[in-house]
Design an enzyme around this catalytic site. Structure first.
Site, mmCIF file in Angstrom:
data_model
loop_
_atom_site.group_PDB
_atom_site.id
_atom_site.type_symbol
_atom_site.label_atom_id
_atom_site.label_comp_id
_atom_site.label_asym_id
_atom_site.label_seq_id
_atom_site.Cartn_x
_atom_site.Cartn_y
_atom_site.Cartn_z
ATOM 1 C CD GLN A 106 -2.929 1.126 0.345
ATOM 2 O OE1 GLN A 106 -3.606 0.126 0.153
ATOM 3 N NE2 GLN A 106 -3.090 2.239 -0.365
ATOM 4 C CG ASP A 131 11.600 10.708 -3.608
ATOM 5 O OD1 ASP A 131 12.236 11.027 -2.576
ATOM 6 O OD2 ASP A 131 10.452 10.233 -3.575
HETATM 7 P P1 ATP Z 1 3.929 6.378 -3.493
HETATM 8 O O1 ATP Z 1 4.867 5.838 -4.531
HETATM 9 O O2 ATP Z 1 2.505 6.230 -3.865
HETATM 10 O O3 ATP Z 1 4.288 7.699 -2.983
HETATM 11 P P2 ATP Z 1 4.997 4.356 -1.890
HETATM 12 O O4 ATP Z 1 6.290 4.539 -2.608
HETATM 13 O O5 ATP Z 1 5.010 4.299 -0.420
HETATM 14 O O6 ATP Z 1 4.005 5.447 -2.251
HETATM 15 P P3 ATP Z 1 4.224 2.319 -3.750
HETATM 16 O O7 ATP Z 1 5.233 2.802 -4.712
HETATM 17 O O8 ATP Z 1 2.804 2.368 -4.133
HETATM 18 O O9 ATP Z 1 4.315 3.052 -2.370
HETATM 19 O O10 ATP Z 1 4.579 0.868 -3.310
HETATM 20 C C1 ATP Z 1 3.861 0.173 -2.313
HETATM 21 C C2 ATP Z 1 4.573 -1.098 -1.976
HETATM 22 O O11 ATP Z 1 4.629 -1.969 -3.102
HETATM 23 C C3 ATP Z 1 6.001 -0.900 -1.539
HETATM 24 O O12 ATP Z 1 6.267 -1.751 -0.466
HETATM 25 C C4 ATP Z 1 6.836 -1.297 -2.711
HETATM 26 O O13 ATP Z 1 8.065 -1.828 -2.306
HETATM 27 C C5 ATP Z 1 5.956 -2.346 -3.390
HETATM 28 N N1 ATP Z 1 6.166 -2.285 -4.830
HETATM 29 C C6 ATP Z 1 5.962 -1.218 -5.618
HETATM 30 N N2 ATP Z 1 6.258 -1.497 -6.892
HETATM 31 C C7 ATP Z 1 6.698 -2.769 -6.912
HETATM 32 C C8 ATP Z 1 7.202 -3.643 -7.950
HETATM 33 N N3 ATP Z 1 7.308 -3.227 -9.213
HETATM 34 N N4 ATP Z 1 7.566 -4.884 -7.603
HETATM 35 C C9 ATP Z 1 7.459 -5.291 -6.320
HETATM 36 N N5 ATP Z 1 7.017 -4.537 -5.307
HETATM 37 C C10 ATP Z 1 6.633 -3.285 -5.588
#
Ligand code: ATP
Ligand code: MG
Length: 504
Positions: free
Chosen positions: A237, A349
């Protein structure tokens, strides 16, 4: 035969103390600090960061070294400062740095109006109490500055808890507008307050949901992704949406799908930015975009390659990496940065949360929501985005900056790989900003434990002088990277981190 070697030692305790601190860990969205700044980028063919909006007031803040108090400071700033943990001696040492930090912290918070001001009462950050003080007799008349927006909604922010597992990824992102012309060093009398002046700024309207959807329709694929992908399982999430794994039926390939509700996005333009950049950028060290779809009335699904190893944050917080492993990760990240920078993209970032790992040790950069496209003619930016603890001093002090901000952040990420977290993580963010602006290159906890070549690598990345700071291509030649262990040596770290996460 097995080049992976023995399993890594787990990280016993971070310098932040109790890792099991569970305060405010139930809802990620609440913990994610939402900085009160919006980046308003008008989306054309390519992502672009816009110029500032709203009105600005300018006041003169002075500093009286005898009383150790600021004069002419807006009330909202005084409140923030009171809760920041910035000591009296620190104020005295670098009052201008305090103002820079306050400016940075509060800039752009007015006129955003999309709920981002909840940052002011964010759960994770707050007054850290008084701190060991620094001494200095510096007398500094201060420049005219922008005051804070409306004061926070009454309650004082609570103390900062240690980095609990569920907040590992919850660092606030900042999107600010460029500094205004009047923030130059105008050294007037210390306690003189000049009349406020008003500056009108060009208004750029925010995109509405329907505008965003109309724009997205031109970018995304047509069709129903639920017919193409199956076996969806939630894995994470984020602030902007849910991430699920799925299987592409035709290829039997596993993918990750980020599902976002467009109307719930505080910064809708950013998702367009992210897709536009990810679509064009293909590199072995970047999480590749596969496809995107509009689903239902207002959902956006972004399909990307799946990395099963989790984020580098899990590894740095749970295990101890050796220099060979750190060198390997640094090299992979530098390869991604070299590619991005050669394509005039600044990521902005860079931090362990945005590095995803494959089980075999692949290292890939993700999260392009904040990246900026620059052109050779216009190769500097002054819009400020990123996560404060990883931010280069030139960003914090609101100077123009270029791709080398990513190199600084990589240096901070290398510190994460050594120490488990970036410098000042447990500080109130305002004090962290002050410390970045004041101290510049951060100090290591135990420099004697690192090799000379590693320390030199860190020094190169964390060079204050942007001109002297090396670029990605040059750093790829650094002798430290010759220490790189095989990427497969990361697998035991990933497994150990997963095991530790299971125990939490
Ligand atoms: P945001 O990017 O919305 O600001 P965030 O970086 O906290 O928020 P997300 O990028 O949505 O969250 O990722 C949520 C979770 O899913 C994280 O734990 C991330 O490591 C995992 N995740 C995201 N993309 C992938 C991927 N391509 N493969 C595996 N896990 C992923
Ligand atoms: Mg993310």
């Amino acid at each position: 035969m097995d080049e992976r070697g023995p399993p890594p030692p787990p990280r016993v305790a971070s310098k932040s103390g109790d890792k099991n601190g569970t305060s405010a860990s139930s809802d990620k969205k609440e913990k994610k600090i939402v900085w009160p700044f919006g980046r308003k980028n008008q989306v054309k063919d390519r992502p672009e960061i816009s110029s500032p909006v709203d009105f600005e007031h300018t006041v003169h803040v002075g500093f009286d070294p005898h009383t150790g108090e600021f004069t002419g400071m807006p009330e909202a700033w005084a409140k923030l400062l009171l809760n920041s943990g910035i000591s009296a001696a620190e104020k005295k040492k670098n009052p201008q740095g305090v103002i820079k930090a306050l400016e940075f912290y509060t800039a752009n918070s007015s006129g955003i109006g999309d709920g981002e001001t909840k940052f002011m009462t964010a759960q994770r950050y707050g007054g850290a109490g008084s701190r060991p003080s620094l001494s200095s007799d510096t007398f500094t008349p201060l420049a005219p500055v922008r005051p804070a927006p409306q004061p926070p909604s009454g309650e004082s922010p609570p103390d900062i808890p240690p980095r609990p597992p569920a907040t590992k990824k919850s660092d606030g992102k900042i999107a600010l507008k460029p500094p205004i012309a009047t923030t130059s060093h105008d050294a007037s009398s210390a306690n003189q307050a000049s009349p406020a002046t008003e500056q009108k700024r060009q208004k750029k309207p925010k995109m509405s949901d329907s505008e965003v959807i109309a724009h997205l329709k031109q970018i995304v694929s047509v069709g129903d992704p639920t017919r193409k992908y199956t076996k969806m399982e939630k894995i994470g999430q984020g602030a902007s949406g849910t991430v699920v794994t799925a299987m592409e039926i035709s290829t039997v390939q596993q993918v990750a799908i980020k599902q976002m509700n467009i109307s719930q996005q505080p910064k809708k333009e950013l998702i367009i930015n992210e897709i536009l950049v990810m679509k064009e950028i293909k590199h072995p060290n970047i999480v590749n975009y596969v496809d995107s779809y509009l689903v239902g009335e207002s959902e956006l699904w972004v399909v990307m390659e799946y990395l099963a190893g989790g984020s580098l944050t899990d590894v740095v917080t749970e295990t101890c990496m050796n220099e060979g492993q750190i060198a390997a990760v640094s090299r992979e990240c530098l390869q991604a940065l070299e590619f991005l920078h050669a394509n005039q993209v600044i990521h902005r970032d860079i931090k362990s949360d945005n590095i995803l790992l494959g089980m075999d040790g692949q290292v890939k950069l993700t999260d392009f929501g904040f990246c900026a496209q620059i052109t050779p003619e216009q190769n500097k930016r002054s819009t400020m985005v990123g996560t404060p603890y990883w931010m280069a001093p030139e960003v914090v002090t609101r100077k123009q900056y270029g791709p080398k901000v990513d190199i600084w952040s990589l240096g901070i990420m290398a510190i994460e790989m050594v120490e488990g977290e970036p410098p000042y993580l447990n500080e109130n963010p305002l004090r962290a900003l002050y410390l970045i602006a004041t101290n510049g290159t951060p100090e290591l906890q135990n420099p004697e434990k690192l090799s000379k070549t590693f320390k030199d690598f860190l020094t190169q990345c964390l060079e204050m002088d942007v001109e002297k700071r090396k670029g990605a291509t040059e750093l790829l030649q650094h002798p430290f990277l010759r220490k790189s262990a095989p990427l497969s040596s990361l697998t035991p770290l990933i497994l150990a981190a997963k095991e530790m996460a299971g125990k939490h």
